[in-house]
Write a protein that holds these residues in place. Structure first.
Motif, mmCIF file in Angstrom:
data_model
loop_
_atom_site.group_PDB
_atom_site.id
_atom_site.type_symbol
_atom_site.label_atom_id
_atom_site.label_comp_id
_atom_site.label_asym_id
_atom_site.label_seq_id
_atom_site.Cartn_x
_atom_site.Cartn_y
_atom_site.Cartn_z
ATOM 1 N N ASN B 212 1.080 -1.353 -0.111
ATOM 2 C CA ASN B 212 -0.007 -0.107 -0.041
ATOM 3 C C ASN B 212 1.048 0.988 0.005
ATOM 4 O O ASN B 212 1.757 1.286 0.562
ATOM 5 C CB ASN B 212 -0.844 0.072 1.166
ATOM 6 C CG ASN B 212 -2.169 -0.677 1.066
ATOM 7 O OD1 ASN B 212 -2.896 -0.426 -0.087
ATOM 8 N ND2 ASN B 212 -2.682 -1.565 2.032
ATOM 9 N N GLU B 216 -2.491 -3.440 -5.085
ATOM 10 C CA GLU B 216 -3.724 -4.237 -4.425
ATOM 11 C C GLU B 216 -3.418 -5.776 -4.592
ATOM 12 O O GLU B 216 -3.125 -6.586 -5.529
ATOM 13 C CB GLU B 216 -4.872 -4.026 -5.226
ATOM 14 C CG GLU B 216 -6.034 -4.525 -4.516
ATOM 15 C CD GLU B 216 -7.492 -4.375 -5.418
ATOM 16 O OE1 GLU B 216 -8.517 -4.573 -4.766
ATOM 17 O OE2 GLU B 216 -7.362 -4.037 -6.297
ATOM 18 N N ILE B 283 -2.414 0.284 -8.465
ATOM 19 C CA ILE B 283 -3.710 0.834 -7.908
ATOM 20 C C ILE B 283 -3.438 2.301 -8.746
ATOM 21 O O ILE B 283 -2.476 2.812 -8.490
ATOM 22 C CB ILE B 283 -3.630 1.218 -6.480
ATOM 23 C CG1 ILE B 283 -3.852 -0.045 -5.657
ATOM 24 C CG2 ILE B 283 -4.806 2.370 -6.128
ATOM 25 C CD1 ILE B 283 -3.987 0.116 -4.082
#
Lengths: 80, 284
Positions: B212, B216, B283
């Motif tokens: 993060n 993902e 992401i």
């Protein structure tokens, strides 16, 4: 068990593992500065765990830098 | 920062011919994934590459980045078995980079560079990285509490080099239990100082924390027993070549690598080490 008792236990165990004197250690002493390498360090941890009948989580071991860090991890387990 | 060039050369530059004697024919120096009890190491290595290529959603038109490409087994697989037209590798080992580039695999270029400092104008559609992350963080840096930040910087760099919609097939060796006593502790100390100096296997929770906010986690596959079987096969092949290795590279080389591989087998068996494969989606 008091701070002083744990410090004394570390001293006795470290002297047994590394076969040399650790006369002047404090909680602030950096373990590698004492000439204790990672091999001896794990043996010291193991012997203290056995004597106290507890286990420090594996994921916490890498964070132990000073003698006080090790004492704190043990105190946490004793209070758990 | 993790393993430096000298330390990596200790690990990988003994001699390409030495490694060729006990790895598979394509020189995969990472965990294979076995589909059956009787599958060969060679087939299991191809299976591993297929899984990671599927995780990375590789197509013939994908520009693929292989971080820590080793001797180019994955790059060659991408070019030959997946018809990938353009694939780029990065390795910190000069011997490995020279070896792969000398093979002139169509569409493949390998850079001799530290990925954490490597700069490129190119953008990639798919990324594969196989057992390179254990070179990123040194034991000292881990003691200073820097491990997750270092891994997160790695994931940030990969994110910055990829196009929106990219996928990442990642494989990492892991550390789990820490032995406190016995021969295994002595052997582990030997391996981390003599065979893989400077590196530290990450923990699973560190990887999960560090992805993060860049990637993902879609799938995590645990492959501990596959790595036990892989290292056991490497050890068997090393011993089969004992005479040749002792003659060419000396008794110490044979005995060190025998001790190293035997330690690996026991570490996987005793849950001291493990391995995971991850399917990661960028992401955007």
């Amino acid at each position: 068990m008091s701070d002083k008792d744990l410090l004394q236990m570390f001293k006795v165990v470290a002297e047994r593992v590394d076969k040399k004197s650790f006369a002047d250690i404090t909680r602030e002493s950096v373990i590698t500065d004492l000439g204790v390498d990672s091999l001896s360090m794990m043996q010291i941890v193991g012997e203290m765990e056995t004597e106290l009948d507890l286990q420090i989580p594996d994921e916490d071991l890498v964070e132990i830098v000073t003698v006080g860090d090790l004492c704190a991890k043990i105190e946490n387990r004793m209070g758990a | 920062m993790g393993s430096n060039k000298d330390e990596v050369q200790v690990s990988y530059d003994v001699s390409n011919e030495f490694f060729r004697l006990w790895l598979d024919e394509r020189m995969n120096y990472t965990c294979a994934v076995y589909e059956s009890e009787d599958q060969s190491l060679e087939a299991a290595q191809l299976n591993k590459l297929a899984i990671l290529s599927d995780f990375a959603k590789v197509t013939p038109d994908s520009h693929v980045l292989d971080i820590g490409c080793g001797w180019g087994a994955c790059l060659e697989y991408l070019a030959t078995s997946r018809s990938v037209k353009k694939a780029t590798g990065v390795t910190l080992s000069s011997a490995q980079a020279d070896e792969v580039n000398a093979r002139n695999i169509p569409g493949v270029k390998v850079h001799d560079a530290d990925f954490m400092k490597w700069e490129t104008e190119e953008k990639f559609d798919a990324v594969i990285s196989i057992c390179m992350m254990d070179h990123l963080c040194s034991p000292q840096e881990a003691r200073e509490g820097k491990a997750v930040d270092i891994y997160r910087e790695y994931f940030r760099r990969v994110h910055a080099m990829t196009n929106p919609g990219a996928w990442f097939g990642l494989q990492t060796i892991l550390r789990n239990r820490t032995p406190r006593r016995g021969q295994i502790l002595q052997d582990l100390y030997f391996v981390t100082h003599e065979i893989f100096p400077g590196g530290l296997n990450p923990r699973l929770e560190e990887i999960i924390a560090a992805v993060n906010p860049y990637w993902e986690v879609i799938t995590v596959k645990q492959r501990r027993t596959d790595y036990q079987r892989t290292t056991a096969e490497w050890l068997r092949r090393l011993r089969l070549n004992e005479t040749a290795i002792r003659q060419e590279w000396g008794d110490k080389c044979f005995e060190d690598y025998q001790r190293y591989l035997d330690t690996c087998v026991r570490c996987f068996d005793q849950h001291i080490s493990s391995l995971a494969q991850y399917e990661l989606r960028r992401i955007d």
